[in-house]
Design an enzyme around this catalytic site. Structure first.
Site, mmCIF file in Angstrom:
data_model
loop_
_atom_site.group_PDB
_atom_site.id
_atom_site.type_symbol
_atom_site.label_atom_id
_atom_site.label_comp_id
_atom_site.label_asym_id
_atom_site.label_seq_id
_atom_site.Cartn_x
_atom_site.Cartn_y
_atom_site.Cartn_z
ATOM 1 N N CYS A 115 0.817 -1.226 0.000
ATOM 2 C CA CYS A 115 0.000 0.000 0.000
ATOM 3 C C CYS A 115 0.847 1.270 0.000
ATOM 4 O O CYS A 115 0.339 2.355 -0.272
ATOM 5 C CB CYS A 115 -0.910 0.011 1.219
ATOM 6 S SG CYS A 115 -1.994 -1.412 1.205
ATOM 7 N N HIS A 261 -4.037 6.595 1.404
ATOM 8 C CA HIS A 261 -4.277 5.247 0.891
ATOM 9 C C HIS A 261 -5.701 4.839 1.291
ATOM 10 O O HIS A 261 -6.196 5.237 2.340
ATOM 11 C CB HIS A 261 -3.234 4.299 1.490
ATOM 12 C CG HIS A 261 -3.553 2.866 1.244
ATOM 13 N ND1 HIS A 261 -3.769 2.375 -0.011
ATOM 14 C CD2 HIS A 261 -3.725 1.828 2.101
ATOM 15 C CE1 HIS A 261 -4.053 1.088 0.082
ATOM 16 N NE2 HIS A 261 -4.034 0.731 1.350
ATOM 17 N N ASN A 291 -9.897 -1.519 -1.849
ATOM 18 C CA ASN A 291 -8.470 -1.249 -1.667
ATOM 19 C C ASN A 291 -7.698 -1.794 -2.870
ATOM 20 O O ASN A 291 -7.561 -3.005 -3.021
ATOM 21 C CB ASN A 291 -8.011 -1.920 -0.364
ATOM 22 C CG ASN A 291 -6.524 -1.744 -0.092
ATOM 23 O OD1 ASN A 291 -5.779 -1.256 -0.940
ATOM 24 N ND2 ASN A 291 -6.100 -2.153 1.099
HETATM 25 N N1 ACO Z 1 -18.470 -10.106 6.906
HETATM 26 C C1 ACO Z 1 -19.077 -10.373 8.072
HETATM 27 N N2 ACO Z 1 -18.396 -10.559 9.222
HETATM 28 C C2 ACO Z 1 -17.051 -10.461 9.170
HETATM 29 C C3 ACO Z 1 -16.349 -10.189 7.973
HETATM 30 C C4 ACO Z 1 -17.114 -10.014 6.802
HETATM 31 N N3 ACO Z 1 -16.553 -9.736 5.617
HETATM 32 N N4 ACO Z 1 -15.032 -10.152 8.245
HETATM 33 C C5 ACO Z 1 -14.884 -10.401 9.553
HETATM 34 N N5 ACO Z 1 -16.100 -10.577 10.118
HETATM 35 C C6 ACO Z 1 -16.434 -10.872 11.513
HETATM 36 C C7 ACO Z 1 -15.280 -11.449 12.277
HETATM 37 O O1 ACO Z 1 -15.195 -12.837 12.085
HETATM 38 C C8 ACO Z 1 -15.664 -11.083 13.698
HETATM 39 O O2 ACO Z 1 -16.592 -12.007 14.155
HETATM 40 P P1 ACO Z 1 -16.576 -12.486 15.713
HETATM 41 O O3 ACO Z 1 -16.807 -11.225 16.502
HETATM 42 O O4 ACO Z 1 -17.690 -13.462 15.757
HETATM 43 O O5 ACO Z 1 -15.221 -13.054 15.931
HETATM 44 C C9 ACO Z 1 -16.373 -9.739 13.557
HETATM 45 O O6 ACO Z 1 -16.750 -9.645 12.166
HETATM 46 C C10 ACO Z 1 -15.518 -8.553 13.907
HETATM 47 O O7 ACO Z 1 -14.223 -8.724 13.321
HETATM 48 P P2 ACO Z 1 -13.111 -7.644 13.445
HETATM 49 O O8 ACO Z 1 -11.884 -8.139 12.755
HETATM 50 O O9 ACO Z 1 -12.988 -7.196 14.858
HETATM 51 O O10 ACO Z 1 -13.788 -6.470 12.618
HETATM 52 P P3 ACO Z 1 -13.221 -5.037 12.362
HETATM 53 O O11 ACO Z 1 -14.227 -4.048 12.773
HETATM 54 O O12 ACO Z 1 -11.828 -4.868 12.888
HETATM 55 O O13 ACO Z 1 -13.161 -4.977 10.791
HETATM 56 C C11 ACO Z 1 -11.523 -5.105 9.042
HETATM 57 C C12 ACO Z 1 -12.339 -5.868 10.076
HETATM 58 C C13 ACO Z 1 -12.502 -4.432 8.091
HETATM 59 C C14 ACO Z 1 -10.654 -6.083 8.289
HETATM 60 C C15 ACO Z 1 -10.690 -4.019 9.761
HETATM 61 O O14 ACO Z 1 -10.009 -4.587 10.823
HETATM 62 C C16 ACO Z 1 -9.701 -3.326 8.865
HETATM 63 O O15 ACO Z 1 -10.052 -2.658 7.913
HETATM 64 N N6 ACO Z 1 -8.386 -3.416 9.171
HETATM 65 C C17 ACO Z 1 -7.361 -2.738 8.418
HETATM 66 C C18 ACO Z 1 -7.225 -3.211 7.032
HETATM 67 C C19 ACO Z 1 -6.010 -2.588 6.390
HETATM 68 O O16 ACO Z 1 -5.715 -1.427 6.567
HETATM 69 N N7 ACO Z 1 -5.228 -3.363 5.658
HETATM 70 C C20 ACO Z 1 -3.959 -2.900 5.209
HETATM 71 C C21 ACO Z 1 -3.941 -2.424 3.874
HETATM 72 S S1 ACO Z 1 -3.852 -3.643 2.693
HETATM 73 C C22 ACO Z 1 -2.237 -3.877 2.190
HETATM 74 O O17 ACO Z 1 -1.271 -3.369 2.629
HETATM 75 C C23 ACO Z 1 -2.046 -4.868 1.127
#
Ligand code: ACO
Length: 336
Positions: A115, A261, A291
């Site tokens: 990213c 980003h 993304n």
């Molecule tokens: N649909 C439904 N439920 C989901 C999904 C989905 N797509 N994905 C995860 N969940 C569930 C999880 O299993 C979890 O369930 P549980 O509570 O029963 O265990 C619940 O939702 C909450 O999960 P969290 O991981 O706590 O959710 P969060 O609010 O943190 O959102 C996300 C997840 C969107 C991935 C977030 O953490 C995020 O955006 N993180 C940063 C991503 C990022 O910046 N990536 C780097 C860039 S990419 C690169 O460099 C290549």
């Protein structure tokens, strides 16, 4: 002294629109969850038939950028290609793009800073221009994620986030004493967090690097500790932005636009709040594209210019990003 001028920009997003509802038909997720947690409404994917790689998307974006710069491919001294999803393992996508542009010996460099790829590419281009090694550089950020996602419930946290797309910029060394070009930059990497976002197989450290049973192995899909990446992003993006503002002798009020980003709308909202930035100075398009990793910033830049969201002369922009590595950084660019 020579300064780096952005002389043309371009973007290319494949036509295939993939909605959240479509993904909800493949895995246990919902439009509501994806919108609330990420801000994403839809993303673009390459055609299902395949045979479209990062260099193909990059080529389309590059053609537009070259045309806007008034350059032909022969004018280029260097191609820098930022991607984590190269067309093939080797040679690099930069070489493939070079050939598709009809070039025979122009150097091509692939970089893999995920990213932060566009930011690293800009700093490399600036150094090449200042050293006199290159006068005209094409920088491309391009990704095809869709062919490498685990589209089952196991991979839903990652799969709903990523999209395909490419952005390109033409960069030229121009002699001027004006305070323009890349005013300040600060780039970082911390490999301790490599596991936070990782694609582990096939890999040279495995012997053999590819086995038949790997098809059932989660290691062939990208894996992310989303909460960790989220926390790192919301603390480090403001920190590094204040560093570059100070280095450039500028205040937040001096910025015409911030292009972060596009990893998660909530990350960018938190970033905007910590900079105390009004809505009109923050650009987000993750809603439409998801993304696209190395593609997000040049795609957004192209849209900002097209929509005339910044002054025609001397617009001052801040770019910032954090992603796998982890790598992160920010820079301030002022238009000529
Ligand atoms: N649909 C439904 N439920 C989901 C999904 C989905 N797509 N994905 C995860 N969940 C569930 C999880 O299993 C979890 O369930 P549980 O509570 O029963 O265990 C619940 O939702 C909450 O999960 P969290 O991981 O706590 O959710 P969060 O609010 O943190 O959102 C996300 C997840 C969107 C991935 C977030 O953490 C995020 O955006 N993180 C940063 C991503 C990022 O910046 N990536 C780097 C860039 S990419 C690169 O460099 C290549």
């Amino acid at each position: 002294m020579k300064k780096m001028k952005i002389t043309g920009t371009g973007r290319y997003l494949p036509d295939r629109v993939v909605t959240n509802d479509y993904l909800a038909g493949l895995m246990d997720t919902s439009d509501e969850w994806i919108r609330q947690r990420t801000g994403i409404e839809e993303r673009r994917w390459v055609p299902e038939e395949g045979n479209v790689g990062a260099s193909d998307l990059g080529l389309e974006a590059a053609k537009i950028a070259l045309n806007r710069a008034g350059w032909t491919p022969e004018d280029l001294d260097l191609i820098i290609f930022a991607t984590l999803s190269p067309d093939i393992n080797f040679p690099g996508s930069g070489c493939l793009l070079q050939s598709k542009l009809g070039l025979k010996s122009t150097p091509a460099l692939d970089i893999r800073q995920q990213c932060t790829g566009f930011l690293y590419g800009m700093e490399i281009a600036d150094a090449y221009i200042k050293s006199g090694y290159a006068g005209r550089i094409l920088l491309v950020g391009s990704e095809v994620h869709s062919t490498g996602l685990d589209l089952t419930t196991r991979g839903r946290d990652v799969s709903v986030i990523f999209g395909d797309g490419a952005g390109a910029v033409c960069l030229e060394g121009v002699e001027t004493d004006d305070n323009v070009g890349l005013l300040a930059s600060s780039l970082h990497a911390q490999g301790d967090h490599a596991d936070a976002l990782i694609l582990e197989a096939p890999a040279s450290r495995l012997n053999p690097r590819l086995t038949k049973d790997m098809f059932d192995d989660a290691r062939i899909w990208p894996k992310m500790d989303g909460r960790n990446v989220f926390k790192l992003a919301i603390t480090r993006l403001p920190q590094v932005s204040h560093v570059v503002l100070e280095r450039a002798g500028l205040k937040v009020e001096d910025l015409d636009m911030v292009i972060p980003h596009q990893a998660n709308l909530r990350i960018n909202q938190s970033f905007q709040k910590s900079l105390n930035l009004p809505d009109e100075k923050m650009y987000n398009n993750i809603q439409k594209y998801g993304n696209t990793t190395a593609g997000t910033i040049p795609i957004a830049l192209d849209e900002v210019i097209e929509q005339k969201r910044i002054p025609e002369k001397n617009a001052t922009l801040l770019f910032a990003g954090l992603g796998a590595g982890v790598t992160w950084g920010a820079m301030i660019y002022r238009f000529f």
